[in-house]
Motif scaffolding. Structure first.
Motif, PDB file in Angstrom:
ATOM      1  N   THR A  95      40.504  42.387  37.831  1.00  0.00           N
ATOM      2  CA  THR A  95      41.689  41.752  38.678  1.00  0.00           C
ATOM      3  C   THR A  95      42.287  40.655  37.604  1.00  0.00           C
ATOM      4  OG1 THR A  95      40.351  39.973  39.377  1.00  0.00           O
ATOM      5  CG2 THR A  95      40.518  41.961  40.875  1.00  0.00           C
ATOM      6  N   GLU A  96      41.661  40.264  36.728  1.00  0.00           N
ATOM      7  CA  GLU A  96      41.974  39.304  35.720  1.00  0.00           C
ATOM      8  C   GLU A  96      42.829  39.796  34.423  1.00  0.00           C
ATOM      9  OE1 GLU A  96      39.727  35.771  34.980  1.00  0.00           O
ATOM     10  OE2 GLU A  96      38.527  36.391  36.598  1.00  0.00           O
ATOM     11  N   MET A  97      42.482  41.164  34.174  1.00  0.00           N
ATOM     12  CA  MET A  97      42.685  41.744  32.796  1.00  0.00           C
ATOM     13  C   MET A  97      43.962  42.962  33.295  1.00  0.00           C
ATOM     14  SD  MET A  97      41.961  39.837  30.633  1.00  0.00           S
ATOM     15  CE  MET A  97      40.749  38.492  30.663  1.00  0.00           C
ATOM     16  N   ALA A  98      44.656  43.438  32.317  1.00  0.00           N
ATOM     17  CA  ALA A  98      45.184  44.636  32.312  1.00  0.00           C
ATOM     18  C   ALA A  98      44.458  45.585  31.610  1.00  0.00           C
ATOM     19  CB  ALA A  98      46.630  44.491  32.059  1.00  0.00           C
ATOM     20  N   ALA A 118      42.002  45.958  26.783  1.00  0.00           N
ATOM     21  CA  ALA A 118      42.148  45.057  27.781  1.00  0.00           C
ATOM     22  C   ALA A 118      43.280  43.988  27.342  1.00  0.00           C
ATOM     23  CB  ALA A 118      40.845  44.349  28.023  1.00  0.00           C
ATOM     24  N   MET A 119      44.265  43.531  28.129  1.00  0.00           N
ATOM     25  CA  MET A 119      45.264  42.741  27.649  1.00  0.00           C
ATOM     26  C   MET A 119      45.366  41.523  28.916  1.00  0.00           C
ATOM     27  SD  MET A 119      46.197  45.875  26.691  1.00  0.00           S
ATOM     28  CE  MET A 119      46.851  46.526  28.116  1.00  0.00           C
ATOM     29  N   ARG A 120      46.010  40.577  28.520  1.00  0.00           N
ATOM     30  CA  ARG A 120      46.104  39.482  29.490  1.00  0.00           C
ATOM     31  C   ARG A 120      47.053  39.892  30.438  1.00  0.00           C
ATOM     32  NH1 ARG A 120      47.870  33.986  26.325  1.00  0.00           N
ATOM     33  NH2 ARG A 120      47.807  33.241  28.586  1.00  0.00           N
ATOM     34  N   ASN A 121      46.800  39.638  31.776  1.00  0.00           N
ATOM     35  CA  ASN A 121      47.770  39.965  32.712  1.00  0.00           C
ATOM     36  C   ASN A 121      49.033  39.282  32.666  1.00  0.00           C
ATOM     37  OD1 ASN A 121      46.899  41.941  34.324  1.00  0.00           O
ATOM     38  ND2 ASN A 121      45.765  40.524  35.747  1.00  0.00           N
TER      39      ASN A 121
END
Length: 144
Positions: A95-98, A118-121
């Protein structure tokens, strides 16, 4: 109506957006910071992904190694632009990362472990670039 259309179109310029400016910073500084979870660098798919991102951004990866939780914390705080590692479908970070498309996977169903980025939302321009690069280097991610 004729007056509103140019205003609406100008508001769409630069979409999608990166609130923290990740892609613009990477393109300006010609460097992106990537956290590699143990075992990720040995993966040919991870190396191909880094090369593809470097080609698309004309930037070079600055690699940091560490445990998954530490690297994801760096990512959430903006000290890394990307983390590549093996994640389960039920990752607490979901839920916190893309997460980008899978580069490789082991197992099946909800027990599958996938190698992915994984990247920052919210960093939508950056996320789109990494997702496109992931699909370009992975037959699995492109559905072939």
């Amino acid at each position: 109506m004729a007056f509103a259309l140019p205003l609406l179109l100008s508001a769409c310029e630069g979409l999608p957006r990166d609130p923290a400016g990740t892609l613009a910073r990477v393109e300006k500084n010609h460097i992106f910071t990537v956290g590699l979870v143990a075992g990720a660098y040995e993966s040919p798919a991870a190396r191909r992904l880094l090369a593809e991102i470097a080609k698309r951004t004309r930037a070079r990866p600055q690699v940091i190694h560490g445990p998954q939780e530490v690297l994801l914390e760096h990512l959430s705080q903006g000290r890394a632009d990307l983390v590549i590692g093996s994640f389960s479908e039920a990752s607490p970070w979901e839920t916190e990362m893309a997460f980008g498309p899978a580069l490789a996977s082991q197992g099946a169903g909800k027990h599958a472990i996938e190698l992915k980025a994984a990247m920052r939302n919210g960093e939508n321009r950056w996320i789109m670039l990494v997702e496109r690069a992931s699909r370009a280097v992975s037959r699995e991610a492109s559905g072939q």
